[in-house]
Every structure is written in C-alpha cells, then in structure tokens.
Motif scaffolding. Sequence first.
Motif, PDB file in Angstrom:
ATOM      1  N   LEU A  43     -10.040   3.938  23.871  1.00 50.25           N
ATOM      2  CA  LEU A  43     -11.038   3.566  23.185  1.00 50.25           C
ATOM      3  C   LEU A  43     -11.049   2.712  22.294  1.00 50.25           C
ATOM      4  O   LEU A  43     -12.731   2.145  21.958  1.00 50.25           O
ATOM      5  CB  LEU A  43     -12.286   4.715  23.009  1.00 50.25           C
ATOM      6  CG  LEU A  43     -12.589   5.608  23.767  1.00 50.25           C
ATOM      7  CD1 LEU A  43     -13.061   7.274  23.265  1.00 50.25           C
ATOM      8  CD2 LEU A  43     -13.918   5.045  24.288  1.00 50.25           C
ATOM      9  N   SER A  44     -10.131   2.448  21.783  1.00 49.91           N
ATOM     10  CA  SER A  44      -9.347   1.744  20.463  1.00 49.91           C
ATOM     11  C   SER A  44      -9.183   0.611  19.894  1.00 49.91           C
ATOM     12  O   SER A  44      -8.960  -0.100  22.018  1.00 49.91           O
ATOM     13  CB  SER A  44      -8.317   2.270  20.380  1.00 49.91           C
ATOM     14  OG  SER A  44      -7.380   1.771  18.248  1.00 49.91           O
ATOM     15  N   ASP A  45      -9.688  -0.127  19.864  1.00 49.53           N
ATOM     16  CA  ASP A  45      -8.908  -1.948  19.883  1.00 49.53           C
ATOM     17  C   ASP A  45      -7.507  -1.960  19.336  1.00 49.53           C
ATOM     18  O   ASP A  45      -6.836  -2.569  19.520  1.00 49.53           O
ATOM     19  CB  ASP A  45      -9.899  -2.522  18.750  1.00 49.53           C
ATOM     20  CG  ASP A  45     -11.559  -2.105  19.508  1.00 49.53           C
ATOM     21  OD1 ASP A  45     -11.828  -1.750  20.585  1.00 49.53           O
ATOM     22  OD2 ASP A  45     -12.574  -1.952  18.581  1.00 49.53           O
ATOM     23  N   VAL A  46      -7.162  -0.512  18.332  1.00 47.93           N
ATOM     24  CA  VAL A  46      -5.662  -1.102  18.066  1.00 47.93           C
ATOM     25  C   VAL A  46      -4.927  -0.475  19.313  1.00 47.93           C
ATOM     26  O   VAL A  46      -5.265   1.069  19.296  1.00 47.93           O
ATOM     27  CB  VAL A  46      -5.774   0.120  17.005  1.00 47.93           C
ATOM     28  CG1 VAL A  46      -4.104  -0.198  15.561  1.00 47.93           C
ATOM     29  CG2 VAL A  46      -7.002  -0.857  15.984  1.00 47.93           C
ATOM     30  N   PRO A  47      -3.786  -0.844  19.894  1.00 42.55           N
ATOM     31  CA  PRO A  47      -3.019  -0.116  20.520  1.00 42.55           C
ATOM     32  C   PRO A  47      -2.315   1.049  20.358  1.00 42.55           C
ATOM     33  O   PRO A  47      -1.610   0.617  18.930  1.00 42.55           O
ATOM     34  CB  PRO A  47      -2.450  -1.114  20.939  1.00 42.55           C
ATOM     35  CG  PRO A  47      -1.870  -2.082  20.239  1.00 42.55           C
ATOM     36  CD  PRO A  47      -3.685  -2.484  19.288  1.00 42.55           C
ATOM     37  N   ILE A  48      -2.732   2.438  19.972  1.00 41.98           N
ATOM     38  CA  ILE A  48      -1.441   3.289  19.190  1.00 41.98           C
ATOM     39  C   ILE A  48      -0.942   4.147  20.035  1.00 41.98           C
ATOM     40  O   ILE A  48      -0.995   4.189  21.321  1.00 41.98           O
ATOM     41  CB  ILE A  48      -2.965   4.318  18.743  1.00 41.98           C
ATOM     42  CG1 ILE A  48      -3.546   4.259  17.823  1.00 41.98           C
ATOM     43  CG2 ILE A  48      -2.164   5.503  18.202  1.00 41.98           C
ATOM     44  CD1 ILE A  48      -5.099   4.456  17.614  1.00 41.98           C
ATOM     45  N   PRO A  49       0.967   4.063  19.911  1.00 43.95           N
ATOM     46  CA  PRO A  49       1.564   4.260  21.122  1.00 43.95           C
ATOM     47  C   PRO A  49       1.179   5.834  21.100  1.00 43.95           C
ATOM     48  O   PRO A  49       0.688   6.489  20.358  1.00 43.95           O
ATOM     49  CB  PRO A  49       2.754   4.176  19.969  1.00 43.95           C
ATOM     50  CG  PRO A  49       2.932   3.694  18.928  1.00 43.95           C
ATOM     51  CD  PRO A  49       1.133   3.412  18.580  1.00 43.95           C
ATOM     52  N   ASN A  50       1.343   6.004  22.400  1.00 41.72           N
ATOM     53  CA  ASN A  50       0.535   7.042  22.909  1.00 41.72           C
ATOM     54  C   ASN A  50       2.036   7.951  23.034  1.00 41.72           C
ATOM     55  O   ASN A  50       3.356   8.168  22.541  1.00 41.72           O
ATOM     56  CB  ASN A  50       0.790   6.989  24.760  1.00 41.72           C
ATOM     57  CG  ASN A  50      -0.361   6.677  25.236  1.00 41.72           C
ATOM     58  OD1 ASN A  50      -1.264   6.481  25.329  1.00 41.72           O
ATOM     59  ND2 ASN A  50      -0.212   6.269  26.871  1.00 41.72           N
ATOM     60  N   ASP A  51       1.915   9.871  22.376  1.00 42.34           N
ATOM     61  CA  ASP A  51       2.966  10.333  22.495  1.00 42.34           C
ATOM     62  C   ASP A  51       4.004  10.516  21.353  1.00 42.34           C
ATOM     63  O   ASP A  51       4.486  10.941  21.341  1.00 42.34           O
ATOM     64  CB  ASP A  51       3.852  10.773  23.264  1.00 42.34           C
ATOM     65  CG  ASP A  51       3.083  11.015  24.787  1.00 42.34           C
ATOM     66  OD1 ASP A  51       2.004  11.135  25.002  1.00 42.34           O
ATOM     67  OD2 ASP A  51       2.706  10.454  25.804  1.00 42.34           O
ATOM     68  N   THR A  52       2.867   9.764  20.160  1.00 38.95           N
ATOM     69  CA  THR A  52       3.495  10.547  19.116  1.00 38.95           C
ATOM     70  C   THR A  52       3.292  10.409  17.864  1.00 38.95           C
ATOM     71  O   THR A  52       1.514  10.550  17.915  1.00 38.95           O
ATOM     72  CB  THR A  52       3.733   8.075  18.719  1.00 38.95           C
ATOM     73  OG1 THR A  52       2.261   7.801  18.138  1.00 38.95           O
ATOM     74  CG2 THR A  52       4.111   7.762  19.312  1.00 38.95           C
ATOM     75  N   GLY A  53       3.981  11.220  16.601  1.00 41.51           N
ATOM     76  CA  GLY A  53       2.490  12.601  16.368  1.00 41.51           C
ATOM     77  C   GLY A  53       3.312  11.955  14.675  1.00 41.51           C
ATOM     78  O   GLY A  53       2.972  10.010  14.416  1.00 41.51           O
ATOM     79  N   ASP A  54       3.240  11.750  13.861  1.00 36.77           N
ATOM     80  CA  ASP A  54       3.070  11.204  12.487  1.00 36.77           C
ATOM     81  C   ASP A  54       4.835  10.700  11.773  1.00 36.77           C
ATOM     82  O   ASP A  54       5.043  10.967  11.081  1.00 36.77           O
ATOM     83  CB  ASP A  54       2.724  11.934  11.116  1.00 36.77           C
ATOM     84  CG  ASP A  54       1.370  11.937  11.290  1.00 36.77           C
ATOM     85  OD1 ASP A  54       1.383  10.943  11.632  1.00 36.77           O
ATOM     86  OD2 ASP A  54       0.217  12.916  11.553  1.00 36.77           O
ATOM     87  N   PHE A  55       5.815  11.685  12.953  1.00 34.74           N
ATOM     88  CA  PHE A  55       7.816  11.277  12.985  1.00 34.74           C
ATOM     89  C   PHE A  55       7.756  10.627  12.822  1.00 34.74           C
ATOM     90  O   PHE A  55       8.067   9.320  13.538  1.00 34.74           O
ATOM     91  CB  PHE A  55       7.852  12.389  13.741  1.00 34.74           C
ATOM     92  CG  PHE A  55       9.820  12.685  13.623  1.00 34.74           C
ATOM     93  CD1 PHE A  55      10.449  12.748  12.518  1.00 34.74           C
ATOM     94  CD2 PHE A  55      10.498  12.267  14.933  1.00 34.74           C
ATOM     95  CE1 PHE A  55      11.205  12.496  12.311  1.00 34.74           C
ATOM     96  CE2 PHE A  55      11.906  12.403  15.013  1.00 34.74           C
ATOM     97  CZ  PHE A  55      12.265  12.586  13.779  1.00 34.74           C
ATOM     98  N   ARG A  56       8.229   9.410  11.498  1.00 31.98           N
ATOM     99  CA  ARG A  56       8.554   8.379  12.081  1.00 31.98           C
ATOM    100  C   ARG A  56       9.221   7.601  10.309  1.00 31.98           C
ATOM    101  O   ARG A  56       9.366   8.758   9.530  1.00 31.98           O
ATOM    102  CB  ARG A  56       7.738   7.617  11.155  1.00 31.98           C
ATOM    103  CG  ARG A  56       6.529   7.264  10.362  1.00 31.98           C
ATOM    104  CD  ARG A  56       4.876   6.417  10.983  1.00 31.98           C
ATOM    105  NE  ARG A  56       4.387   7.286  11.988  1.00 31.98           N
ATOM    106  CZ  ARG A  56       3.930   6.696  13.388  1.00 31.98           C
ATOM    107  NH1 ARG A  56       3.402   5.498  13.161  1.00 31.98           N
ATOM    108  NH2 ARG A  56       3.485   7.487  14.201  1.00 31.98           N
ATOM    109  N   LEU A  57      10.122   6.530  10.521  1.00 33.22           N
ATOM    110  CA  LEU A  57      10.601   6.231   9.719  1.00 33.22           C
ATOM    111  C   LEU A  57       9.720   4.829   8.947  1.00 33.22           C
ATOM    112  O   LEU A  57       9.689   4.034   9.676  1.00 33.22           O
ATOM    113  CB  LEU A  57      12.094   6.138   9.204  1.00 33.22           C
ATOM    114  CG  LEU A  57      12.943   5.403   8.009  1.00 33.22           C
ATOM    115  CD1 LEU A  57      12.455   6.754   7.488  1.00 33.22           C
ATOM    116  CD2 LEU A  57      14.170   4.325   9.310  1.00 33.22           C
ATOM    117  N   VAL A  58       9.065   4.385   7.581  1.00 32.17           N
ATOM    118  CA  VAL A  58       8.671   3.183   7.391  1.00 32.17           C
ATOM    119  C   VAL A  58       8.980   3.018   6.773  1.00 32.17           C
ATOM    120  O   VAL A  58      10.151   3.159   4.907  1.00 32.17           O
ATOM    121  CB  VAL A  58       7.434   3.626   7.167  1.00 32.17           C
ATOM    122  CG1 VAL A  58       6.745   4.163   8.588  1.00 32.17           C
ATOM    123  CG2 VAL A  58       7.120   4.675   6.023  1.00 32.17           C
ATOM    124  N   SER A  59       9.239   1.276   6.448  1.00 31.00           N
ATOM    125  CA  SER A  59       9.593   0.664   5.085  1.00 31.00           C
ATOM    126  C   SER A  59       8.131   0.762   3.815  1.00 31.00           C
ATOM    127  O   SER A  59       6.917   1.031   4.253  1.00 31.00           O
ATOM    128  CB  SER A  59       9.828  -1.110   5.244  1.00 31.00           C
ATOM    129  OG  SER A  59       8.798  -1.796   5.769  1.00 31.00           O
TER     130      SER A  59
END
Length: 319
Positions: free
Chosen positions: A144-160
């Motif tokens: 449904l979304s126009d933005v590709p949101i990676p499957n099976d990811t949560g909020d676990f991430r490292l960002v700059s």
Amino acid sequence: MLLSVVVPCMNEEDSLPALVERLIAATDAWSDDTEILLVDDGSTDDTWDGICLQSQKHPRVRGLKLSTNRGHQVALTAGLMAARGERIFMLDADLQDPPELLSDMMAMMDRGYDVVYGRRSERKGESWFKKLTAHGFYRILNRLSDVPIPNDTGDFRLVSRRVLNAVLDMPERARFIRGMFAWAGFRQIGIEYVRDPRVAGETKYPMSKMIRLAFDALSSFSIKPLQIATRLAFLTLIVAALMLVYVFWSLILYNTVAGWASTVLVISFFSGIQLLTLGIMGEYLGRLYIEAKGRPLFFIDEQVGGVVENTPETMSKQA
Ligand code: UDP
Ligand code: MG
C-alpha cells in the motif's frame, strides 16, 4: 565521536540490569564517548528507580522520565530528541535486539552508510500469532505504501546525525519511526539478525497497541485505503446493474414482487460497504484532527545523569 544509545522502557525493571550490562560491554570500545539514554515511558513498576540506580553506577547512563505513558514510538522520539551523539543507536529494553550487533553496524557506517537497520531473519520466543500478523503486516504495508519500507525491520538501527535530524524535522504525531527513517532516504542498508526472546517480563504490545501501530503506519504512509471507496463503488455499480436486470426479469416473467431475500441481501451488502468506507475515512479524519490540534508529543517529568542541553520546554515545542 559521541555515540548515543536510546532505549524506550515501559515496566522493564527486571530487564534493566542485564540491558545496561550488555550495553556497557558493547559500547566499551567507545567508553567515555557514549551516552546511554533510558526513557521511562510512564512505567507503573520501579523502572525509574532502576534507571536512577544505573545512572549512579555508570556515569554514561542518562535517564528521562515522561510524564505519563505515551507509547513506544513517542518514548523513542523523546530519547532521539535528547540524544546528542554523532551516531545514534536504538534498541528495545528487553534485549530482543542484541546490542552486540553494534560493532558490525558501526563498521557498516564507517563504509559510508547513514542508516544500518536490523532485519529479523528469525523471531524466537514469540507467539505464532504475533509472527503471522507481523509477517502479513509488513507485506500489506509495503503493497500500500509509496515508500518502500524494509520488511521485518523494527526500530533496531544505527543512524547518523544528519538522518536523525531529518526525521526529527518531521512534525507528525502519528509516529511510525521505522517508516520515517525509510522515507528520509540517504544511504541505507540492512543487517540480518535473529531476534531473541525477551530477557524478562511480558510483551508491552498487546493486540490493541499493535492495531494502533498498524493503522498509524498505514495512514502515515499511504492514502490507498481512501481509494478503496472508489473501487468498491465500481464493484457495487456492477452488482446493482445485475440486480436491475434480475428485478425486471422477474417483474415481466412472474409479475410478482421481487423476493425478500434478495432485498435484504442487497441492503446488507451496500450498508456494509458504506460503513466500511465511512470507517476508513473516519480513521484518516481522526488523525487529521489529532495532527491539527498540534499538542506537544510528551512532557518530561524528571531527568538524571548528564546535563541536558535541550530543556523540556524547547523539546516539547519542537515536537
Ligand atoms: N515500550 C514503551 N512504551 C509502551 C510499550 C512498549 O516504551 O507503551 C517499550 C518496551 O519497554 C520495549 C519496547 O518498547 O523496550 C518494545 O516493546 P515490547 O518488547 O513489549 O514489544 P514486542 O517486542 O513484544 O513487540
Ligand atoms: Mg520486545
């Protein structure tokens, strides 16, 4: 380079000691250049006392207590706003996301990525129901979304820092943070990992919160459900045309009043569709209403450890 670790905690008193211990071990390489931000999201147990204790023991632990429970995504936002690091690492308090993955994520970032997100290749210790609904949810969302949101990811991430600033510039209240990071763009990459069972306690995501998160995600990243009304309208036009033929047919042939059953069937079919589309519109309208009120996302009740440059007032104004 300062590294910030942000962890939303709600009723996690039993997970805290293990969490801090493993985080300290994982961030030891950066030792004094690390801050661990624990956000107490209106816990009703002794989570806040636990955070204060950890902060006394380890100077790199900072605590932030929200005035009441605002939900995982808002608690995470509060922590992200208070974070001062060049790189920001976020994970759940229950250690389902292994902190040890940090060094791999840091290495990826050294190679020029702005976002390194964890992708769950397997989920341990979760009910089949949760696995099934989560699996389905990410796939429907992506369709449904126009933005590709990676499957099976949560909020676990490292960002700059620059990606974090981009996300913090998004003013919406319905916060689906993993989607907002995906939408921000820049260079992103995923790392597969096995999601462990909780170290302690029960899940803080009952069905009702899962449904709300799903609706927030859908309504924030897609307007396609609104278009369902249009598609259903075409469908019902076809059904109505067939019914018309049938009604005339029976009038001519049998000269009787058309059957009761078909009338009831048509009425319930159409009213079902009407209610469904009204409901979908209501979901969006309600969210518009909430956004329009523009209330602060959260208030900070107490803080421990480290001097916070952002005062609670400026932080809630930014929200
Ligand atoms: N959490 C929170 N506020 C809430 C619900 C959850 O801060 O209203 C936190 C919780 O303490 C945990 C994270 O969000 O650190 C994820 O929650 P949980 O592990 O219960 O979700 P699950 O892994 O079962 O989806
Ligand atoms: Mg969990």
